[in-house]
Write an enzyme that holds these catalytic residues in place. Sequence first.
Site, PDB file in Angstrom:
ATOM      1  N   GLY A 131      11.888  59.290  63.483  1.00  0.00           N
ATOM      2  CA  GLY A 131      11.212  60.743  63.904  1.00  0.00           C
ATOM      3  C   GLY A 131      10.170  60.827  64.051  1.00  0.00           C
ATOM      4  O   GLY A 131       9.182  60.943  65.136  1.00  0.00           O
ATOM      5  N   ASP A 240       1.442  68.485  72.284  1.00  0.00           N
ATOM      6  CA  ASP A 240       0.569  69.426  71.934  1.00  0.00           C
ATOM      7  C   ASP A 240       0.795  70.167  72.432  1.00  0.00           C
ATOM      8  O   ASP A 240      -0.540  71.448  71.290  1.00  0.00           O
ATOM      9  CB  ASP A 240      -0.442  68.337  72.190  1.00  0.00           C
ATOM     10  CG  ASP A 240      -1.431  67.270  71.993  1.00  0.00           C
ATOM     11  OD1 ASP A 240      -0.943  66.711  71.401  1.00  0.00           O
ATOM     12  OD2 ASP A 240      -2.015  67.008  73.369  1.00  0.00           O
ATOM     13  N   ARG A 243       2.880  72.321  69.147  1.00  0.00           N
ATOM     14  CA  ARG A 243       2.421  72.546  67.689  1.00  0.00           C
ATOM     15  C   ARG A 243       1.234  73.683  68.038  1.00  0.00           C
ATOM     16  O   ARG A 243       1.470  74.253  66.485  1.00  0.00           O
ATOM     17  CB  ARG A 243       1.321  71.180  67.533  1.00  0.00           C
ATOM     18  CG  ARG A 243       2.289  69.503  67.315  1.00  0.00           C
ATOM     19  CD  ARG A 243       1.309  69.012  67.675  1.00  0.00           C
ATOM     20  NE  ARG A 243       2.488  67.333  67.121  1.00  0.00           N
ATOM     21  CZ  ARG A 243       2.810  66.141  67.638  1.00  0.00           C
ATOM     22  NH1 ARG A 243       1.223  66.220  67.273  1.00  0.00           N
ATOM     23  NH2 ARG A 243       3.062  65.378  66.799  1.00  0.00           N
ATOM     24  N   GLY A 340      11.799  88.993  40.304  1.00  0.00           N
ATOM     25  CA  GLY A 340      13.495  88.872  40.772  1.00  0.00           C
ATOM     26  C   GLY A 340      13.560  88.934  42.055  1.00  0.00           C
ATOM     27  O   GLY A 340      14.975  88.673  42.616  1.00  0.00           O
ATOM     28  N   GLU A 363       8.372  69.001  64.466  1.00  0.00           N
ATOM     29  CA  GLU A 363       6.957  68.467  65.808  1.00  0.00           C
ATOM     30  C   GLU A 363       5.803  68.350  65.599  1.00  0.00           C
ATOM     31  O   GLU A 363       4.901  68.315  65.847  1.00  0.00           O
ATOM     32  CB  GLU A 363       6.665  70.264  66.886  1.00  0.00           C
ATOM     33  CG  GLU A 363       7.695  70.495  67.173  1.00  0.00           C
ATOM     34  CD  GLU A 363       7.526  71.389  68.467  1.00  0.00           C
ATOM     35  OE1 GLU A 363       6.319  71.152  68.738  1.00  0.00           O
ATOM     36  OE2 GLU A 363       8.336  71.892  69.064  1.00  0.00           O
TER      37      GLU A 363
HETATM   38  N1  CAA Z   1      -1.196  63.037  74.767  1.00  0.00           N
HETATM   39  C1  CAA Z   1      -1.206  62.043  76.262  1.00  0.00           C
HETATM   40  N2  CAA Z   1      -1.079  61.009  74.968  1.00  0.00           N
HETATM   41  C2  CAA Z   1      -0.942  60.626  74.108  1.00  0.00           C
HETATM   42  C3  CAA Z   1      -1.258  61.890  73.355  1.00  0.00           C
HETATM   43  C4  CAA Z   1      -1.927  63.410  73.319  1.00  0.00           C
HETATM   44  N3  CAA Z   1      -1.626  63.685  73.232  1.00  0.00           N
HETATM   45  N4  CAA Z   1      -1.430  61.292  71.843  1.00  0.00           N
HETATM   46  C5  CAA Z   1      -0.886  59.723  72.727  1.00  0.00           C
HETATM   47  N5  CAA Z   1      -0.919  59.607  73.440  1.00  0.00           N
HETATM   48  C6  CAA Z   1      -0.912  58.313  73.963  1.00  0.00           C
HETATM   49  C7  CAA Z   1      -2.263  57.494  74.196  1.00  0.00           C
HETATM   50  O1  CAA Z   1      -3.579  57.854  74.672  1.00  0.00           O
HETATM   51  C8  CAA Z   1      -1.734  55.978  73.879  1.00  0.00           C
HETATM   52  O2  CAA Z   1      -1.732  55.918  75.467  1.00  0.00           O
HETATM   53  P1  CAA Z   1      -2.791  54.768  75.881  1.00  0.00           P
HETATM   54  O3  CAA Z   1      -1.734  53.336  74.967  1.00  0.00           O
HETATM   55  O4  CAA Z   1      -2.459  54.946  77.453  1.00  0.00           O
HETATM   56  O5  CAA Z   1      -3.907  54.497  75.730  1.00  0.00           O
HETATM   57  C9  CAA Z   1      -0.352  55.870  73.972  1.00  0.00           C
HETATM   58  O6  CAA Z   1      -0.098  57.392  74.142  1.00  0.00           O
HETATM   59  C10 CAA Z   1       0.397  56.189  72.300  1.00  0.00           C
HETATM   60  O7  CAA Z   1      -1.068  56.750  71.812  1.00  0.00           O
HETATM   61  P2  CAA Z   1      -0.822  55.709  69.734  1.00  0.00           P
HETATM   62  O8  CAA Z   1      -0.978  54.785  69.637  1.00  0.00           O
HETATM   63  O9  CAA Z   1      -1.429  56.730  69.214  1.00  0.00           O
HETATM   64  O10 CAA Z   1       0.421  56.007  69.358  1.00  0.00           O
HETATM   65  P3  CAA Z   1       1.299  55.997  67.929  1.00  0.00           P
HETATM   66  O11 CAA Z   1       2.399  54.631  68.431  1.00  0.00           O
HETATM   67  O12 CAA Z   1       0.795  55.273  66.813  1.00  0.00           O
HETATM   68  O13 CAA Z   1       1.554  57.360  67.507  1.00  0.00           O
HETATM   69  C11 CAA Z   1       1.590  59.606  66.707  1.00  0.00           C
HETATM   70  C12 CAA Z   1       0.958  58.206  67.351  1.00  0.00           C
HETATM   71  C13 CAA Z   1       0.734  60.332  66.763  1.00  0.00           C
HETATM   72  C14 CAA Z   1       1.916  58.742  65.192  1.00  0.00           C
HETATM   73  C15 CAA Z   1       3.058  60.372  67.206  1.00  0.00           C
HETATM   74  O14 CAA Z   1       4.123  59.002  67.381  1.00  0.00           O
HETATM   75  C16 CAA Z   1       3.753  61.529  66.670  1.00  0.00           C
HETATM   76  O15 CAA Z   1       2.672  62.078  67.325  1.00  0.00           O
HETATM   77  N6  CAA Z   1       4.734  61.096  65.718  1.00  0.00           N
HETATM   78  C17 CAA Z   1       5.524  62.342  65.622  1.00  0.00           C
HETATM   79  C18 CAA Z   1       5.808  62.871  66.547  1.00  0.00           C
HETATM   80  C19 CAA Z   1       7.058  63.799  66.369  1.00  0.00           C
HETATM   81  O16 CAA Z   1       6.118  65.071  66.260  1.00  0.00           O
HETATM   82  N7  CAA Z   1       8.534  64.433  66.854  1.00  0.00           N
HETATM   83  C20 CAA Z   1       8.714  65.868  66.633  1.00  0.00           C
HETATM   84  C21 CAA Z   1      10.152  65.917  67.366  1.00  0.00           C
HETATM   85  S1  CAA Z   1      10.158  67.420  68.827  1.00  0.00           S
HETATM   86  C22 CAA Z   1      10.525  68.395  67.549  1.00  0.00           C
HETATM   87  O17 CAA Z   1      10.349  68.347  66.091  1.00  0.00           O
HETATM   88  C23 CAA Z   1      11.004  69.433  68.985  1.00  0.00           C
HETATM   89  C24 CAA Z   1      12.069  70.474  68.188  1.00  0.00           C
HETATM   90  O18 CAA Z   1      13.598  70.623  68.451  1.00  0.00           O
HETATM   91  C25 CAA Z   1      11.686  71.442  67.483  1.00  0.00           C
END
Ligand code: CAA
Length: 384
Positions: A131, A240, A243, A340, A363
Amino acid sequence: MLFNLTDEQKMIRNMVREFSRKVIAATAAERDKTKAFPAENFRQMGELGLMGMMIPEEYGGESADTVSYVLALSEIAYSCASTSVVMSVQNSIVCESLNNFGTKEQKQQFLVPLASGEMIGAFGLTEPDAGSDPVSQATVAVKDNDHYIINGTKRFITSGKHAKVVLVTAKTDPEAGHKGISCFIVPKGTKGLIVGHEEDKMGLRASDTTDLIFEDCRVPASFMLGEPGDGFKIAMAGLDSGRIGIAAQSVGVAQAAFDAAVSYASKRKQFGVTITKHQAIRFQIADMATRIEAARQLMFSAASMKDRKEPYTKEASMAKLFASEMVNEVTARAIQMHGGYGFTKDYVVERLYRDARVFTIYEGTSEIQRIVISNNILKDKRKP
Ligand code: CAA
């Protein structure tokens, strides 16, 4: 309102407000009970240009800016949060990802019907055991000549049942971490794409949330979105934008709860006076209004940074974090002001409170937003 809206932005807000309060609101309470998907509402929203607002006109969209989009989304959320989540996923993670990463052919085939509202789309990232940490996903796609064969299960997929096309992430190089994740466009009806369990949720009940199961699901290699290994970047960029949309939904639902609470309190009499004469209620009203306005400004700020093409990852997470926590507080206070009665299904605040609960979760949870914000401030990536 501090933010200066253009005449066009005000016109879009007013048009969507009128439509939302007349058409969407009319069936929202009933759909919360029956879980009926508002297909006819989406058809009308498509005609009004609300299903691919930020997509260029040549691909069926409205070429609107993000500020107009969040105004429209807030207005839809004001009347029905279930409708707004479908609109949000469609506009941001689905349409924008296709617009930003798709080929001309992919855009003609999939973006045009999505952006014009002819079909609903879904985005499959989350899995039963992945997740907050989508890099640990288990879905794989193996190349077979000019096709990929996808195997895996996606969970909590908004519009999983009603979507006609799904963007799905899968590992094409399981050893390569986030760089080994790719994204595929999978039309419904593709053999091996199965709609699984549908969740019975506490809120957003008219929006379906399902498992999507991929069992030897063969898609042409030309249905890959972006390049091999772009899947994580596509998801993060889509989130992004998504959100800011959750912030917009939060502002809309909070405003609805606030308006209902003020209306109720202005009529309710206790101790011989309407309860708005009591300082306890007046202070609640002041606090709620201030927090809604603060969230609205963060939402506008992130949206206008996106429109100016500035990096906005941190600001989108701030808006999502603050606004989603705010709406949980505001809807709870709105129930408190109803006493209530607020605990009964006779008053809209009961539904709003349930609908808002997931906003700090989907998200990216509030905890994930804090990781994104602090990583961006410290420029020093800490793993969760
Ligand atoms: N835009 C573009 N690229 C990005 C980025 C962004 N916002 N954020 C990170 N990246 C890239 C980084 O630059 C990096 O690339 P490089 O290695 O080439 O530099 C790569 O992605 C990895 O970045 P991180 O090391 O920061 O990644 P991480 O594994 O530590 O994860 C995290 C970061 C923020 C925890 C991410 O995993 C995350 O956002 N997790 C939450 C997932 C989420 O929101 N799930 C929701 C599901 S969708 C949903 O709910 C939809 C629905 O139906 C309503």
